[in-house]
Design an enzyme around this catalytic site. Structure first.
Site, mmCIF file in Angstrom:
data_model
loop_
_atom_site.group_PDB
_atom_site.id
_atom_site.type_symbol
_atom_site.label_atom_id
_atom_site.label_comp_id
_atom_site.label_asym_id
_atom_site.label_seq_id
_atom_site.Cartn_x
_atom_site.Cartn_y
_atom_site.Cartn_z
ATOM 1 N N GLY A 163 0.773 -1.244 0.000
ATOM 2 C CA GLY A 163 0.000 0.000 0.000
ATOM 3 C C GLY A 163 0.802 1.289 0.000
ATOM 4 O O GLY A 163 0.238 2.379 -0.048
ATOM 5 N N ASP A 330 18.367 -0.462 -15.326
ATOM 6 C CA ASP A 330 18.200 -1.806 -14.794
ATOM 7 C C ASP A 330 18.815 -2.837 -15.746
ATOM 8 O O ASP A 330 18.758 -2.678 -16.968
ATOM 9 C CB ASP A 330 16.680 -2.053 -14.655
ATOM 10 C CG ASP A 330 16.353 -3.367 -14.007
ATOM 11 O OD1 ASP A 330 16.710 -3.532 -12.829
ATOM 12 O OD2 ASP A 330 15.727 -4.225 -14.665
ATOM 13 N N GLU A 359 23.114 -0.681 -13.797
ATOM 14 C CA GLU A 359 23.241 -1.907 -13.006
ATOM 15 C C GLU A 359 23.922 -2.958 -13.869
ATOM 16 O O GLU A 359 23.273 -3.589 -14.703
ATOM 17 C CB GLU A 359 21.863 -2.407 -12.546
ATOM 18 C CG GLU A 359 21.971 -3.628 -11.653
ATOM 19 C CD GLU A 359 20.698 -4.454 -11.580
ATOM 20 O OE1 GLU A 359 20.470 -5.081 -10.546
ATOM 21 O OE2 GLU A 359 19.927 -4.487 -12.559
HETATM 22 CA CA CA Z 1 -1.740 3.636 -0.652
#
Ligand code: CA
Ligand code: CA
Length: 615
Positions: A163, A330, A359
């Protein structure tokens, strides 16, 4: 009455227009572009039903269609527009005609921000903070679950979404500025609607959309503005090797060679060393670059010029619209590296001073150096990466403090590694780190031994190159070794329901505050003292578990003394007289304690002293 008639006529005309107006085009990408770009030509992807046979025209001063590219899939048109210097910002219409039917698409050219091309980037003077947005702070619980998106939020499941979001990052920018951070690198923010493990966002499903669970497109700009208002720069995570299996392309693949495909699923061999191996076989390099990084990450074929341009523009679009300061690339060696170099350069053509850290997860200095631009490689390869990550130094941090001294163990690891710096084109642009989202938390590497942990921080903040701090390092956040999910615990306090808020002094434990204050002092000292950003380095061969090196410039000399023994040691300073002549005393920067340099110096067990020496 007159007005009513006018409205009726208008509605009538609109209904006629609507009847003739077709809706073949379902997607237009990018959704807008800019005038005054260095490269006058750009690509507009049009996707819809059988578009390739449509006649396409535009009528706008200074803008012409330079070419219309089609593929073996008739549902795609790649329209290249040339924007001359005379073109003004504004809206125009792209008209598609087919079999006497018409569709119009409104397109917009915006005015490029003043000074955009000459923007400054992060440099070796900066200290980076890397965070995973889903795991840092949840600033908006309303976006935790979004209709049409898988997963929802399940904080008790380590591989699920938790979240965290852009709002959570924005609310903690002052915290990062206070810590002494000068640059923020977030892992990707693009839409990633995989059915599971989507929280890392490295498997993109829509390049032109910030994942709504992280925020809105405008929020990326707000994040950047928040960073800039506190003196921080912002780095975008560039992923040229793969998209995600939930990308909309997978429902209708743009061209047969859009992805690197195999008769049956074939992973990469992950042996990046095949690029620098002069004896490497074609087969091994092919498998390295064409094999997939993971089953849910379709491998992109950047050698398709339409895809190359598409993806180049994705990053130009976000750098320009969100006002980004730097790039991290990446899995660079999983691409055909010559194409990857062209790709990076094509973005930098718009931003010549843009720094790029790649990277390149290889395990010898010679191999890492191969990937730093300006390295004068025998084969002529120039990666266009101005900065590389030092995975060798990372290994030294993880092992040195756990070892007793030997010819090549313990502090000798630092000595031997730095002795190989002759291979680097620009040591000041080497990125140093204790850990990141893909490797064991440093807290676990030193088994939560606070003294060893602080030694690691001291050596990191005084090393040549520049430091990258992984979120949570400032509070010695725990982890699980050997487990991806175990490297990515939530930052305590980032969620309203958390029992404590480790962003605050009062809720941190004594040990956490000790580590936090130590790192904060080091970061702020480095921020204000160029000697630790770009000073020269001189090192002395370790003896009896004591390793001494110096960072120095015309203004300052810093003596770094590491005692890796379990006992305190008295150090005779005679051996270092070439650096200490005329210097009588020094101040240790983390304790403000003053030391005489005229007598043997006492160093506590398992401690690094960082001494600003003076007359
Ligand atoms: Ca959230
Ligand atoms: Ca690849």
């Amino acid at each position: 009455m007159k007005r009513i008639v006018l409205v009726i006529v208008a509605v009538f005309l609109l209904s006629i227009l609507h009847a003739k107006q077709q809706k073949w085009v379902q997607r237009v990408e990018p959704t807008f572009w800019w005038t005054e770009m260095n490269q006058p030509e750009f690509q507009v992807l049009l996707y819809g039903t059988d578009l390739s046979s449509a006649d396409i025209s535009i009528d706008y001063p200074g803008v012409t269609i330079s070419r219309k590219e089609i593929t073996d899939n008739p549902n795609y048109v790649f329209l290249y527009l040339n924007v001359s210097k005379e073109a003004s910002p504004g809206r125009f219409t792209i008209v598609l005609k087919k079999n006497k039917h018409t569709q119009t698409v409104i397109y917009e050219l915006k005015k490029r921000q003043d000074g955009s091309a000459s923007r400054k980037s992060f440099t070796g003077a900066d200290a980076l903070y890397l965070l995973m947005p889903d795991r840092f702070a949840n600033g908006n619980t309303a976006n935790d679950s979004v209709k049409g998106y898988h997963q929802g939020v399940h904080r008790n499941i380590t591989g699920a979404r938790h979240g965290g979001d852009i709002e959570g990052i924005i609310s903690n920018i002052p915290y990062l500025a206070d810590l002494g951070i000068t640059t923020l690198w977030t892992t990707p923010l693009f839409d990633n609607n995989d059915t599971q493990y989507s929280y890392h966002h490295y498997a993109c499903s829509d390049y032109y959309k910030i994942d709504p669970r992280l925020g809105k497109n405008e929020d990326y700009r707000r994040l950047s503005d928040s960073c800039h208002s506190k003196g921080l720069k912002l780095i975008i995570d560039v992923v040229p090797n793969h998209c995600g299996s939930s990308h909309w392309w997978l429902k209708d693949i743009p061209a047969k060679d859009w992805f690197n495909t195999w008769p049956v699923y074939t992973s990469s061999n992950y042996r990046m060393t095949a690029w620098t191996d002069p004896h490497a076989s074609q087969a091994d390099r092919y498998r390295l670059t064409h094999g997939w990084f993971a089953p849910n990450m379709p491998d992109l074929n950047l050698q398709n010029p339409l895809l190359f341009d598409y993806l180049r523009q994705v990053y130009v679009f976000w750098i320009e619209s969100a006002n980004i300061d730097g790039m991290r690339v990446d899995t660079y060696p999983y691409n055909d590296i010559k194409t990857a170099a062209q790709f990076i350069q094509s973005i930098r053509n718009e931003y010549p001073d843009m720094n790029v850290v790649g990277e390149c997860w290889v395990k010898t200095p010679a191999e890492i150096a191969y990937y730093q631009s300006g390295n004068n490689n025998k084969d002529g390869f120039d990666s266009r990466l101005t900065s590389v990550m030092d995975f060798c130094l990372k290994d030294v941090f993880s092992s040195a403090f756990n070892e007793t001294e030997s010819w090549d163990g313990g502090m000798a690891r630092f000595y031997s590694l730095y002795a190989q710096d002759f291979v680097y084109a620009n040591p000041n642009m080497i990125m140093n780190f204790l850990d990141n989202h893909d490797i064991d938390r440093y807290s676990t590497a030193v088994k939560r031994d606070v003294n060893k942990y602080k030694m690691g921080l001291a050596m990191l903040l005084t090393a040549r190159g520049y430091p990258q701090i992984y979120y949570g390092t400032e509070i010695m956040l725990d982890g699980i070794p050997g487990d991806y999910q175990g490297h990515r615990f939530d930052f305590p306090g980032g969620w309203a329901e958390d029992k404590r808020n480790a962003f605050t002094v009062k809720d941190r434990t004594i040990v956490e505050n000790e580590v936090f204050n130590y790192l904060r002092t080091l970061l702020n000292y480095r921020k204000n003292n160029p000697v630790l950003q770009s000073g020269l380095m001189k090192q002395f061969i370790p003896e009896n578990g004591i390793y001494v090196n110096f960072r120095y410039n015309d203004d300052k000399t810093i003596m770094i003394i590491a005692n890796n023994n379990e006992q305190p040691k008295d150090i005779d300073l005679i051996r270092f007289k070439e650096m200490l002549s005329g210097k009588n005393a020094g101040t240790e920067i983390t304790t403000s304690k003053t030391y005489s340099l005229k007598a043997p110096l006492s160093v506590p067990a398992k401690t690094v002293l960082i001494i600003d020496v003076h007359e």
